[in-house]
Write an enzyme that holds these catalytic residues in place. Structure first.
Site, PDB file in Angstrom:
ATOM      1  N   CYS A 115       0.874  -1.185   0.000  1.00  0.00           N
ATOM      2  CA  CYS A 115       0.000   0.000   0.000  1.00  0.00           C
ATOM      3  C   CYS A 115       0.901   1.222   0.000  1.00  0.00           C
ATOM      4  O   CYS A 115       1.577   1.498   0.996  1.00  0.00           O
ATOM      5  CB  CYS A 115      -0.909  -0.030   1.235  1.00  0.00           C
ATOM      6  SG  CYS A 115      -1.964   1.421   1.387  1.00  0.00           S
TER       7      CYS A 115
ATOM      8  N   HIS B 272      -2.646  -3.730 -10.945  1.00  0.00           N
ATOM      9  CA  HIS B 272      -3.377  -2.525 -11.375  1.00  0.00           C
ATOM     10  C   HIS B 272      -3.705  -2.606 -12.855  1.00  0.00           C
ATOM     11  O   HIS B 272      -2.886  -3.084 -13.657  1.00  0.00           O
ATOM     12  CB  HIS B 272      -2.528  -1.271 -11.143  1.00  0.00           C
ATOM     13  CG  HIS B 272      -2.351  -0.920  -9.696  1.00  0.00           C
ATOM     14  ND1 HIS B 272      -3.189  -0.064  -9.024  1.00  0.00           N
ATOM     15  CD2 HIS B 272      -1.442  -1.362  -8.775  1.00  0.00           C
ATOM     16  CE1 HIS B 272      -2.793   0.031  -7.765  1.00  0.00           C
ATOM     17  NE2 HIS B 272      -1.749  -0.757  -7.586  1.00  0.00           N
TER      18      HIS B 272
ATOM     19  N   GLU C 179     -10.400   0.694  -5.696  1.00  0.00           N
ATOM     20  CA  GLU C 179      -9.389  -0.199  -5.150  1.00  0.00           C
ATOM     21  C   GLU C 179      -9.921  -1.612  -4.882  1.00  0.00           C
ATOM     22  O   GLU C 179     -11.030  -1.764  -4.350  1.00  0.00           O
ATOM     23  CB  GLU C 179      -8.840   0.348  -3.823  1.00  0.00           C
ATOM     24  CG  GLU C 179      -7.910   1.518  -3.983  1.00  0.00           C
ATOM     25  CD  GLU C 179      -7.101   1.760  -2.734  1.00  0.00           C
ATOM     26  OE1 GLU C 179      -6.786   0.789  -2.022  1.00  0.00           O
ATOM     27  OE2 GLU C 179      -6.803   2.943  -2.448  1.00  0.00           O
TER      28      GLU C 179
ATOM     29  N   CYS D 131      -4.812   6.493  -4.128  1.00  0.00           N
ATOM     30  CA  CYS D 131      -4.208   5.152  -4.171  1.00  0.00           C
ATOM     31  C   CYS D 131      -2.761   5.350  -4.615  1.00  0.00           C
ATOM     32  O   CYS D 131      -2.517   5.746  -5.765  1.00  0.00           O
ATOM     33  CB  CYS D 131      -4.964   4.257  -5.148  1.00  0.00           C
ATOM     34  SG  CYS D 131      -4.281   2.597  -5.269  1.00  0.00           S
TER      35      CYS D 131
ATOM     36  N   GLY E 177      -1.597   2.951  -7.124  1.00  0.00           N
ATOM     37  CA  GLY E 177      -2.374   3.267  -8.327  1.00  0.00           C
ATOM     38  C   GLY E 177      -1.793   4.449  -9.088  1.00  0.00           C
ATOM     39  O   GLY E 177      -1.766   4.468 -10.323  1.00  0.00           O
TER      40      GLY E 177
HETATM   41  N1  LIG Z   1      -6.343  -1.927  -2.517  1.00  0.00           N
HETATM   42  C1  LIG Z   1      -4.924  -2.249  -2.758  1.00  0.00           C
HETATM   43  C2  LIG Z   1      -4.119  -2.087  -1.456  1.00  0.00           C
HETATM   44  C3  LIG Z   1      -3.974  -0.639  -1.063  1.00  0.00           C
HETATM   45  C4  LIG Z   1      -3.421   0.172  -2.175  1.00  0.00           C
HETATM   46  C5  LIG Z   1      -3.579   1.668  -2.036  1.00  0.00           C
HETATM   47  N2  LIG Z   1      -4.366   2.114  -0.915  1.00  0.00           N
HETATM   48  C6  LIG Z   1      -2.232   2.338  -2.079  1.00  0.00           C
HETATM   49  O1  LIG Z   1      -2.055   3.427  -1.490  1.00  0.00           O
HETATM   50  O2  LIG Z   1      -1.338   1.786  -2.762  1.00  0.00           O
HETATM   51  C7  LIG Z   1      -4.804  -3.695  -3.229  1.00  0.00           C
HETATM   52  O3  LIG Z   1      -5.702  -4.480  -2.950  1.00  0.00           O
HETATM   53  O4  LIG Z   1      -3.782  -3.998  -3.860  1.00  0.00           O
END
Ligand SMILES: N[C@H](CCC[C@H](N)C(=O)O)C(=O)O
Length: 277
Positions: A73, A161, A211, A220, A223
């Protein structure tokens, strides 16, 4: 028995952060979901634990709001890096994750840069269910045959992604409706985070993300990294750009010499509290 937590956010992507350096923290998926619940729990996009590591200053474990453990994350790495630098006095710390090792350093009092390592660009590393050119994959999104959804890019920053390039900024309804259709599409065996990018200029990208396991968040970090890499690979942006997310701005650079992606952005401490065990 209860334990303390810190509520933090990075550009609006918010976290309940638990210090598990001395006392293990191993919530079940149901317990993680309950903590993340905004109606009955503490409320957060991700639950984060800072755990011991034998090869880094700490190991960061990530639970999405749906209770699933995921690789990494980006926004939380800035928050955890900030906490570690505050508590150790170091000006740089290494944080290991299931998505690979990273390094965080302070840029200013509440701004942190994280070296997110290399983007993973082969179809099998995303992963995809079949061999495809990840610069532009063929994805049929259910009954939707909207040309803006054709040939998105696919990138892994340790987590998967897919990034759509659109001629406008999509509204909540579109992000929620389309994102939730794609999150568990069979082309993505481990699910996927769904980014919708609108190129404002070669060095400025507007991004909204549905997400995996958390839905529409205000930012994100991985992201934003994936969007920059996907855009640069298609000549839609430079290798360094400001990514404008709902909750603020992140500066992303895909370093040509090292192939590493650097993410710089804000860190905010909201409050502290105690979790009932
Ligand atoms: N939902 C993402 C995890 C958190 C990613 C996001 N909150 C960030 O800041 O990178 C996943 O399942 O890969």
């Amino acid at each position: 028995m209860t334990r303390p937590f810190v509520k933090m956010n990075g550009a609006g992507n918010d976290f309940v952060v638990v210090d598990a350096l001395t006392e293990p923290f191993a919530p079940t998926a149901e317990q993680a979901r309950a903590i993340a619940d905004r109606a009955t729990g503490q409320g957060c996009d991700q639950l984060i634990a800072i755990a011991p590591s034998d090869r880094a200053d700490a190991f960061m474990r990530v639970w999405n709001a749906d209770g699933g453990v995921v690789e990494t994350c980006g926004n939380a790495l800035r928050c955890v890096g900030w906490m570690l630098m505050e508590s150790t006095g170091k000006d740089q710390v290494t944080i290991d994750t299931l998505g690979g090792p990273t390094t965080a350093r302070k840029v200013s009092s509440h701004e942190v840069q994280v070296d997110m390592g290399r983007p993973r660009l082969d179809w099998a590393e995303i992963p995809l269910a079949e061999d495809m050119d990840t610069r532009g994959i063929e994805l049929q999104v259910g009954p939707i045959d909207d040309p803006v959804l054709h040939t998105p890019g696919a990138v892994s920053m340790g987590n998967p992604h897919v990034v759509f390039f659109m001629d406008h900024v999509p509204d909540d309804g579109f992000v929620r409706g389309t994102g939730s259709l794609i999150e568990h599409h069979p082309l993505f065996p481990q699910g996927v985070n769904v980014g919708f990018a609108h190129i404002l200029a070669p060095d400025r990208i507007r991004l909204r993300v549905w997400e995996r396991g958390a839905g529409l968040t205000r930012a994100c970090g991985t992201g934003a990294c994936a969007a920059l890499v996907a855009a640069a690979r298609r000549g839609l942006s430079a290798r360094r750009a400001t990514v404008v997310v709902d909750g603020g701005e992140l500066v992303i650079e895909w370093d040509e010499a090292t192939d590493h992606v650097l993410m710089t952005g804000p860190v905010e401490v909201e409050r502290t509290g105690r979790l009932s065990a």
